[in-house]
Design an enzyme around this catalytic site. Structure first.
Site, PDB file in Angstrom:
ATOM      1  CG  ASP A 127       8.340  11.864 -54.284  1.00 44.61           C
ATOM      2  OD1 ASP A 127       7.669  12.883 -54.047  1.00 44.61           O
ATOM      3  OD2 ASP A 127       8.061  11.055 -55.188  1.00 44.61           O
ATOM      4  CB  SER A 143      11.585   5.261 -54.710  1.00 49.41           C
ATOM      5  OG  SER A 143      12.578   5.593 -55.663  1.00 49.41           O
ATOM      6  CG  HIS A 183      10.227   7.361 -57.621  1.00 46.47           C
ATOM      7  ND1 HIS A 183      11.020   7.769 -56.568  1.00 46.47           N
ATOM      8  CD2 HIS A 183       9.135   8.152 -57.573  1.00 46.47           C
ATOM      9  CE1 HIS A 183      10.431   8.759 -55.924  1.00 46.47           C
ATOM     10  NE2 HIS A 183       9.279   9.004 -56.518  1.00 46.47           N
TER      11      HIS A 183
END
Length: 343
Positions: free
Chosen positions: A278, A158, A185
């Site tokens: 995540d 991310s 992401h």
């Protein structure tokens, strides 16, 4: 949530102000008209979120993002009119710690603002990322590796991910034979640019993952939509909107869970720099299923959120600095290949 606006164009500032005011949940902390001013204001009054333009005088958005994330870290969303024309700058900013990027809303015919809904959607997602973790679905179970399935390296990343991914891919050997699937992401409009940019950083072939695509050795596949990338029971890549309530889109956990459930081998999974949690539960599931799992260490992570969560729950077999991850992946792939061939 207190939001700061950084943009040198008065019209853009006014449009952003109107978009935020229309919701009522966001307070404008301050406004800066170049990157240097933003750095100073962040040091004096740190907001919850900075809406950062890219092209500005004195100091551009990339340098400002890097400086802020180094000196007074906070959530940064790149908001710029030239997203497609400046993809490299977008990825530089994300490499320094920007969470995402979106086009600047504009004033259309009859005074109607265009693009405001997409900006608010991004802000809402970031507010959830800052505020709370997300519940995850239950992982499935592994099966036995058939000879037709290539080895798989599953990577989640991310904030700061593009730079970390480039570092890893550039260090893998030219004859690397496993398939690599990356869930970063990033918004759908930047996925193609990310794949093209990564393709320039490595001798491996990088492409955007397509639904129904079968994995091939030596190929790198990047998740390419705002839906979640998964491995299906047919061992091909697919996209799914479920779970719909995840703030992380595409979700690393959702991909890792599908890999554990359907992929018939025990290869390598990696969780890189990023805000939130995540991927941590998914990485733990893969470790328990016999995968070799790696988390990036704190010192080399732009934001030590996702790998920290993995480390805290014991999901990582190894916790490594960025410059040693490629070596570990290659070494494990070689040992697995030797074992497979009976060497």
């Amino acid at each position: 949530m207190r939001v700061a606006i950084v943009n040198d164009l008065l019209m853009a500032v006014e449009v952003l102000r109107r978009v935020l005011a229309a919701v009522g949940d966001y307070e404008i902390a301050w406004i800066a008209y170049n990157g240097a001013e933003a750095v100073e204001k962040c040091a004096a009054d740190l907001p919850d979120l900075v809406l950062m333009d890219l092209i500005m005088p004195v100091m551009d958005g990339v340098q400002a993002t890097c400086t802020i994330m180094r000196e007074t870290p906070c959530a940064i969303l790149v908001v710029t009119a030239s997203v497609r024309g400046n993809a490299a700058k977008v990825f530089e900013a994300m490499g320094c710690g920007a969470l995402d990027a979106v086009a600047t809303p504009v004033l259309g015919p009859e005074g109607k603002i265009e693009g405001g809904a997409e900006l608010l959607k991004k802000i809402k997602t970031i507010s959830r990322l800052i505020g709370k973790p997300v519940a995850n679905e239950k992982p499935g179970s592994p099966r036995v590796l058939p000879r037709s399935a290539p080895q798989l390296v599953a990577i989640g990343s991310s904030t700061g991910g593009p730079r970390a991914l480039a570092e890893i891919l550039s260090r893998l050997p030219e004859d690397f034979r496993a398939s690599i699937v990356i869930v970063q992401h990033v918004d759908v409009q930047f996925a193609g640019g990310l794949a093209e940019w990564l393709n320039e950083q490595t001798h491996l072939t990088v492409t955007v993952a397509s639904g129904g695509q079968t994995l091939r050795e030596g190929m790198v596949y990047v998740a390419g939509t705002n839906d979640h990338l998964v491995i299906g029971s047919d061992l091909a890549l697919h996209y799914t909107p479920e779970p719909r309530d995840y703030p992380y889109r595409p979700s690393v956990d959702t991909f890792f869970f599908s890999v554990e459930k359907h992929w018939p081998g025990k290869s390598v999974a990696v969780l890189l720099t990023g805000m939130g949690r995540d991927g941590a539960k998914g990485l733990l599931g893969l470790k328990r299923a016999g995968w070799h799992t790696i988390a990036q260490d704190e010192q080399t992570s732009i934001v030590y959120g996702m790998p920290r969560a993995a480390a805290e729950m014991g999901a990582a077999v190894e916790i490594l600095p960025l410059d040693r991850i490629a070596e570990s992946i290659a070494r494990h792939m070689r040992s697995e290949e030797v074992a497979y061939l009976g060497g």
